[in-house]
Design a protein around this motif. Structure first.
Motif, PDB file in Angstrom:
ATOM      1  N   ALA A   1     -14.326  -9.901  -0.154  1.00  0.00           N
ATOM      2  CA  ALA A   1     -15.101  -8.755  -0.641  1.00  0.00           C
ATOM      3  C   ALA A   1     -14.233  -7.496  -0.710  1.00  0.00           C
ATOM      4  O   ALA A   1     -14.355  -6.691  -1.644  1.00  0.00           O
ATOM      5  N   LEU A   2     -13.351  -7.327   0.266  1.00  0.00           N
ATOM      6  CA  LEU A   2     -12.448  -6.182   0.244  1.00  0.00           C
ATOM      7  C   LEU A   2     -11.512  -6.272  -0.960  1.00  0.00           C
ATOM      8  O   LEU A   2     -11.208  -5.252  -1.603  1.00  0.00           O
ATOM      9  N   ASP A   3     -11.062  -7.480  -1.244  1.00  0.00           N
ATOM     10  CA  ASP A   3     -10.205  -7.683  -2.414  1.00  0.00           C
ATOM     11  C   ASP A   3     -10.938  -7.293  -3.694  1.00  0.00           C
ATOM     12  O   ASP A   3     -10.374  -6.626  -4.571  1.00  0.00           O
ATOM     13  N   ARG A   4     -12.193  -7.712  -3.805  1.00  0.00           N
ATOM     14  CA  ARG A   4     -12.971  -7.372  -5.005  1.00  0.00           C
ATOM     15  C   ARG A   4     -13.206  -5.872  -5.098  1.00  0.00           C
ATOM     16  O   ARG A   4     -13.191  -5.291  -6.187  1.00  0.00           O
ATOM     17  N   LEU A   5     -13.412  -5.223  -3.940  1.00  0.00           N
ATOM     18  CA  LEU A   5     -13.627  -3.773  -3.916  1.00  0.00           C
ATOM     19  C   LEU A   5     -12.403  -3.039  -4.450  1.00  0.00           C
ATOM     20  O   LEU A   5     -12.520  -2.007  -5.122  1.00  0.00           O
ATOM     21  N   ALA A   6     -11.223  -3.602  -4.152  1.00  0.00           N
ATOM     22  CA  ALA A   6      -9.978  -2.946  -4.574  1.00  0.00           C
ATOM     23  C   ALA A   6      -9.583  -3.279  -6.006  1.00  0.00           C
ATOM     24  O   ALA A   6      -8.688  -2.636  -6.561  1.00  0.00           O
ATOM     25  N   ASP A   7     -10.234  -4.299  -6.594  1.00  0.00           N
ATOM     26  CA  ASP A   7      -9.927  -4.625  -7.987  1.00  0.00           C
ATOM     27  C   ASP A   7     -10.243  -3.423  -8.877  1.00  0.00           C
ATOM     28  O   ASP A   7     -11.296  -2.796  -8.750  1.00  0.00           O
ATOM     29  N   GLY A   8      -9.338  -3.106  -9.763  1.00  0.00           N
ATOM     30  CA  GLY A   8      -9.590  -2.026 -10.716  1.00  0.00           C
ATOM     31  C   GLY A   8      -9.100  -0.665 -10.260  1.00  0.00           C
ATOM     32  O   GLY A   8      -9.058   0.266 -11.070  1.00  0.00           O
ATOM     33  N   VAL A   9      -8.752  -0.503  -8.968  1.00  0.00           N
ATOM     34  CA  VAL A   9      -8.210   0.786  -8.523  1.00  0.00           C
ATOM     35  C   VAL A   9      -6.683   0.712  -8.557  1.00  0.00           C
ATOM     36  O   VAL A   9      -6.080  -0.359  -8.528  1.00  0.00           O
ATOM     37  N   ALA A  10      -6.073   1.880  -8.608  1.00  0.00           N
ATOM     38  CA  ALA A  10      -4.617   1.921  -8.742  1.00  0.00           C
ATOM     39  C   ALA A  10      -3.896   1.898  -7.398  1.00  0.00           C
ATOM     40  O   ALA A  10      -2.767   1.399  -7.318  1.00  0.00           O
ATOM     41  N   PHE A  11      -4.555   2.415  -6.333  1.00  0.00           N
ATOM     42  CA  PHE A  11      -3.856   2.586  -5.063  1.00  0.00           C
ATOM     43  C   PHE A  11      -4.732   2.214  -3.876  1.00  0.00           C
ATOM     44  O   PHE A  11      -5.960   2.240  -3.950  1.00  0.00           O
ATOM     45  N   LEU A  12      -4.059   1.912  -2.759  1.00  0.00           N
ATOM     46  CA  LEU A  12      -4.714   1.759  -1.468  1.00  0.00           C
ATOM     47  C   LEU A  12      -4.412   2.985  -0.623  1.00  0.00           C
ATOM     48  O   LEU A  12      -3.291   3.510  -0.645  1.00  0.00           O
ATOM     49  N   LEU A  13      -5.401   3.413   0.146  1.00  0.00           N
ATOM     50  CA  LEU A  13      -5.249   4.562   1.032  1.00  0.00           C
ATOM     51  C   LEU A  13      -5.651   4.153   2.441  1.00  0.00           C
ATOM     52  O   LEU A  13      -6.545   3.325   2.633  1.00  0.00           O
ATOM     53  N   GLY A  14      -4.995   4.738   3.431  1.00  0.00           N
ATOM     54  CA  GLY A  14      -5.379   4.474   4.812  1.00  0.00           C
ATOM     55  C   GLY A  14      -4.571   5.324   5.763  1.00  0.00           C
ATOM     56  O   GLY A  14      -3.557   5.921   5.388  1.00  0.00           O
ATOM     57  N   HIS A  15      -5.048   5.377   6.995  1.00  0.00           N
ATOM     58  CA  HIS A  15      -4.361   6.129   8.034  1.00  0.00           C
ATOM     59  C   HIS A  15      -3.570   5.134   8.885  1.00  0.00           C
ATOM     60  O   HIS A  15      -4.154   4.278   9.532  1.00  0.00           O
ATOM     61  N   ASN A  16      -2.251   5.228   8.853  1.00  0.00           N
ATOM     62  CA  ASN A  16      -1.340   4.233   9.437  1.00  0.00           C
ATOM     63  C   ASN A  16      -1.449   2.916   8.675  1.00  0.00           C
ATOM     64  O   ASN A  16      -1.325   1.832   9.248  1.00  0.00           O
ATOM     65  N   LEU A  17      -1.640   3.026   7.389  1.00  0.00           N
ATOM     66  CA  LEU A  17      -1.846   1.875   6.516  1.00  0.00           C
ATOM     67  C   LEU A  17      -0.592   0.998   6.430  1.00  0.00           C
ATOM     68  O   LEU A  17      -0.679  -0.233   6.507  1.00  0.00           O
ATOM     69  N   ILE A  18       0.572   1.624   6.295  1.00  0.00           N
ATOM     70  CA  ILE A  18       1.797   0.873   6.037  1.00  0.00           C
ATOM     71  C   ILE A  18       2.267   0.100   7.261  1.00  0.00           C
ATOM     72  O   ILE A  18       2.655  -1.069   7.180  1.00  0.00           O
ATOM     73  N   ALA A  19       2.226   0.750   8.421  1.00  0.00           N
ATOM     74  CA  ALA A  19       2.746   0.103   9.629  1.00  0.00           C
ATOM     75  C   ALA A  19       1.724  -0.791  10.316  1.00  0.00           C
ATOM     76  O   ALA A  19       2.101  -1.670  11.094  1.00  0.00           O
ATOM     77  N   PHE A  20       0.423  -0.592  10.047  1.00  0.00           N
ATOM     78  CA  PHE A  20      -0.587  -1.353  10.797  1.00  0.00           C
ATOM     79  C   PHE A  20      -1.495  -2.187   9.900  1.00  0.00           C
ATOM     80  O   PHE A  20      -1.481  -3.415   9.965  1.00  0.00           O
ATOM     81  N   ASP A  21      -2.298  -1.549   9.061  1.00  0.00           N
ATOM     82  CA  ASP A  21      -3.348  -2.274   8.337  1.00  0.00           C
ATOM     83  C   ASP A  21      -2.792  -3.324   7.380  1.00  0.00           C
ATOM     84  O   ASP A  21      -3.276  -4.462   7.352  1.00  0.00           O
ATOM     85  N   LEU A  22      -1.800  -2.969   6.573  1.00  0.00           N
ATOM     86  CA  LEU A  22      -1.282  -3.933   5.598  1.00  0.00           C
ATOM     87  C   LEU A  22      -0.631  -5.142   6.258  1.00  0.00           C
ATOM     88  O   LEU A  22      -0.874  -6.281   5.816  1.00  0.00           O
ATOM     89  N   PRO A  23       0.184  -4.980   7.312  1.00  0.00           N
ATOM     90  CA  PRO A  23       0.715  -6.176   7.977  1.00  0.00           C
ATOM     91  C   PRO A  23      -0.378  -7.066   8.561  1.00  0.00           C
ATOM     92  O   PRO A  23      -0.255  -8.300   8.536  1.00  0.00           O
ATOM     93  N   GLN A  24      -1.447  -6.449   9.083  1.00  0.00           N
ATOM     94  CA  GLN A  24      -2.549  -7.248   9.624  1.00  0.00           C
ATOM     95  C   GLN A  24      -3.253  -8.029   8.524  1.00  0.00           C
ATOM     96  O   GLN A  24      -3.579  -9.216   8.698  1.00  0.00           O
ATOM     97  N   LEU A  25      -3.492  -7.398   7.385  1.00  0.00           N
ATOM     98  CA  LEU A  25      -4.136  -8.092   6.273  1.00  0.00           C
ATOM     99  C   LEU A  25      -3.240  -9.208   5.731  1.00  0.00           C
ATOM    100  O   LEU A  25      -3.721 -10.295   5.396  1.00  0.00           O
ATOM    101  N   ARG A  26      -1.948  -8.929   5.677  1.00  0.00           N
ATOM    102  CA  ARG A  26      -1.007  -9.943   5.172  1.00  0.00           C
ATOM    103  C   ARG A  26      -0.971 -11.160   6.094  1.00  0.00           C
ATOM    104  O   ARG A  26      -0.879 -12.304   5.632  1.00  0.00           O
ATOM    105  N   ALA A  27      -1.063 -10.918   7.382  1.00  0.00           N
ATOM    106  CA  ALA A  27      -1.070 -12.025   8.342  1.00  0.00           C
ATOM    107  C   ALA A  27      -2.358 -12.816   8.263  1.00  0.00           C
ATOM    108  O   ALA A  27      -2.361 -14.043   8.426  1.00  0.00           O
ATOM    109  N   ALA A  28      -3.481 -12.136   8.012  1.00  0.00           N
ATOM    110  CA  ALA A  28      -4.777 -12.817   7.976  1.00  0.00           C
ATOM    111  C   ALA A  28      -4.974 -13.602   6.691  1.00  0.00           C
ATOM    112  O   ALA A  28      -5.527 -14.705   6.704  1.00  0.00           O
TER     113      ALA A  28
END
Length: 410
Positions: free
Chosen positions: A44-71
Motif C-alpha cells: 500500500a505504501l508503494d502504491r501511495l508513492a506511485d506517481g510522486v516524484a520524491f520521497l520525504l522523511g526525517h532521517n530518511l536516508i540513514a534509517f527509513d530507506l535501509p529498513q524498507l530495503r531490508a524488509a
C-alpha cells in the motif's frame, strides 16, 4: 513538489517494522499500519508513492530507506529520489538546528507517556520541509553564495536527484559548475578562515560534500546561538575537522588576516576587554621575560596543557577567559570552568556580562529549577561559550547529557 512523506517505527531488539505511515505532500491521501499485515502495508505504501516524484522523511536516508530495503527490496519507491529533512535542518536553521517542529513532542521532558506516532511524524516532516523551504529561500536573498555552494556540495552523489531539484527550485537556477563554486567559496572564506587552508580546501571541495556544507552553515553564524548538532558530528565527523583546520590552526603567512587577528593574544584581549587593555607587566615569565599572563593565554590559545600559578589579584580569570572566548568564536567549543566557590562564579559571570559578553553562565546548587533549565537550554543551543560549574553538578545526569551534546574545548 510532488512527494510522499513516510515514517517507520522499528523494534530496537527485533529490527522489524512495527508501525509505518505515509502521507501525500498535498494531504490528499495517507495510510497507516497497523491495521493489517506488514506485506500488505508495504504494498500500500508503494502504491501511495506511485506517481510522486520524491520521497520525504526525517532521517530518511540513514534509517527509513535501509529498513524498507531490508524488509522488501523490490519496492518501487526505493528507486525514487529522497529528500531528508534531518539533513537539511542544519542548513536551513543554522542558528537553531534543533528546530521546534522536529519531533519535540516526543521529548521525554514534555510528553514522557506518549508512544511514537509515524503518521504524526510524517506530517511533521512535511511541516518542517515547508519551513525549510521558506528559510532557504529567504537566505538565498542575502547569501546566494551559501546556497550555490550547498547545492553543489550536497548533490555530489548522483543518487540525490531530489536535492538537485529542491535547490534548483529554491535558488531559481540549476546545479552550478565547479568554477562557480570555487569563486563562491573564495568569497565565503575571505577573512573568515585561514587563507592558506581555505585555498587548499577550495581546490578539494568535491571531496568533502555534506561535511563542508555543514561546516559552512555553522561558520555563517559562528560566535553565538549556533551549535553543530551531535548527529552531524557523529555521522559527518569531517565537518568538525574542517572547522578546526580552517579556523583553529594558525598559519605563518603574514598576509592571512584571519590567523593574524584570531590567533593573536593581544588582539583578542583588546577585542574582548577593550582597546585600552594590555597584559599586566608583572609577574614576568622567567624563561621568556614576557608577562606571565600573556604566556599563559598564548599557550592556552595554542591548545597546550598549561598550569598557571599567579598571586591573588594578578588576573588569573583573564588567563582562561580570553582563550575560551576566542575558541568559542573560532570553533563553537564550550569551555568548562570547575569551581567550588559560588560567589566567585557569580562575580565571573557578572563581570563578563558587564563587558557585554553574554556567552557565559554558571550552574550551582543555588539555582532554581527554572534558572537551571534555562542555563542548560542555552548550553545545548550553543549560546554559552564559558560554563562555570560546581564539581558536584557533574554527577547530575541532565547536566552530563547536555554537555555530551557540545564539543568541549581542549
Amino acid at each position: 513538489m510532488s512527494l510522499v512523506s513516510i515514517d517507520l517505527e522499528v523494534g530496537c531488539e527485533s529490527g522489524r517494522i512495527h508501525r509505518l505511515a505515509g502521507v501525500h505532500g498535498d494531504g490528499s491521501a495517507s495510510l497507516a499500519f497497523p491495521p493489517g499485515k506488514l506485506p500488505g502495508a508495504l504494498d500500500a505504501l508503494d502504491r501511495l508513492a506511485d506517481g510522486v516524484a520524491f520521497l520525504l522523511g526525517h532521517n530518511l536516508i540513514a534509517f527509513d530507506l535501509p529498513q524498507l530495503r531490508a524488509a522488501q527490496p523490490n519496492l518501487r519507491l526505493l528507486g525514487k529520489p529522497a529528500i531528508d529533512t534531518l539533513r537539511l535542518n542544519p542548513l536551513a536553521f543554522p542558528r537553531n538546528p534543533y528546530h521546534h517542529l522536529v519531533k519535540h513532542y516526543q521529548d521525554g521532558a514534555l510528553l514522557g507517556n506518549r508512544r511514537n506516532d509515524p503518521l504524526l511524524d510524517a506530517k511533521l516532516a512535511l511541516q518542517v520541509f515547508t519551513d525549510q523551504c521558506a528559510s532557504l529561500k529567504a537566505m538565498q536573498e542575502v547569501s546566494p553564495d551559501l546556497l550555490l555552494t550547498w547545492h553543489w556540495l550536497t548533490t555530489q552523489d548522483h543518487g540525490t536527484g531530489g536535492l538537485d531539484h529542491f535547490f534548483t527550485e529554491v535558488r531559481g537556477a540549476g546545479r552550478p559548475y565547479a568554477s562557480q563554486v570555487r569563486a563562491a567559496l573564495t568569497r565565503l572564506l575571505d577573512n573568515t578562515a585561514c587563507a592558506e587552508v581555505g585555498a587548499d580546501i577550495i581546490l578539494k571541495a568535491e571531496q568533502f560534500s555534506w561535511a563542508l556544507a555543514y561546516a559552512l552553515a555553522w561558520m555563517s553564524v559562528a560566535g553565538g546561538n549556533s551549535v553543530m548538532p551531535p548527529w552531524v558530528r557523529h555521522q559527518f565527523p569531517e565537518a568538525g575537522r574542517l572547522i578546526r583546520a580552517l579556523r583553529d590552526r594558525p598559519c605563518s603567512s603574514p598576509g592571512c588576516v584571519w590567523c593574524r587577528r584570531e590567533h593573536d593574544a593581544l588582539t583578542q584581549l583588546k577585542l574582548w576587554y577593550g582597546r585600552d587593555y594590555d597584559f599586566r607587566p608583572e609577574p614576568v615569565d622567567a624563561a621568556s621575560g614576557l608577562p606571565l599572563q600573556r604566556v599563559i593565554v598564548e599557550a592556552a590559545m595554542r591548545g597546550e596543557h598549561a598550569l598557571g600559578i599567579l598571586p591573588t589579584g594578578t588576573g588569573k580569570s583573564l588567563c582562561y577567559q580570553v582563550p575560551a572566548l576566542s575558541r568559542f568564536v573560532r570553533t563553537g567549543a564550550l569551555s568548562i570552568v570547575i569551581s567550588p566557590l559560588v560567589a566567585l562564579m557569580e562575580d565571573q559571570v557578572k563581570g563578563l556580562r558587564e563587558r557585554g559578553i553574554e556567552g557565559c553562565a554558571a550552574i550551582n546548587g543555588l539555582l532554581s529549577m527554572p534558572e537551571r533549565a534555562d542555563v542548560l537550554e542555552r548550553v545545548r543551543l550553543g549560546d554559552i561559550g564559558i560554563l562555570l560549574i560546581a564539581p558536584e553538578q557533574l554527577r547530575n545526569k541532565s547536566v552530563r547529557k547536555v554537555l555530551a551534546q557540545r564539543e568541549i574545548g581542549a
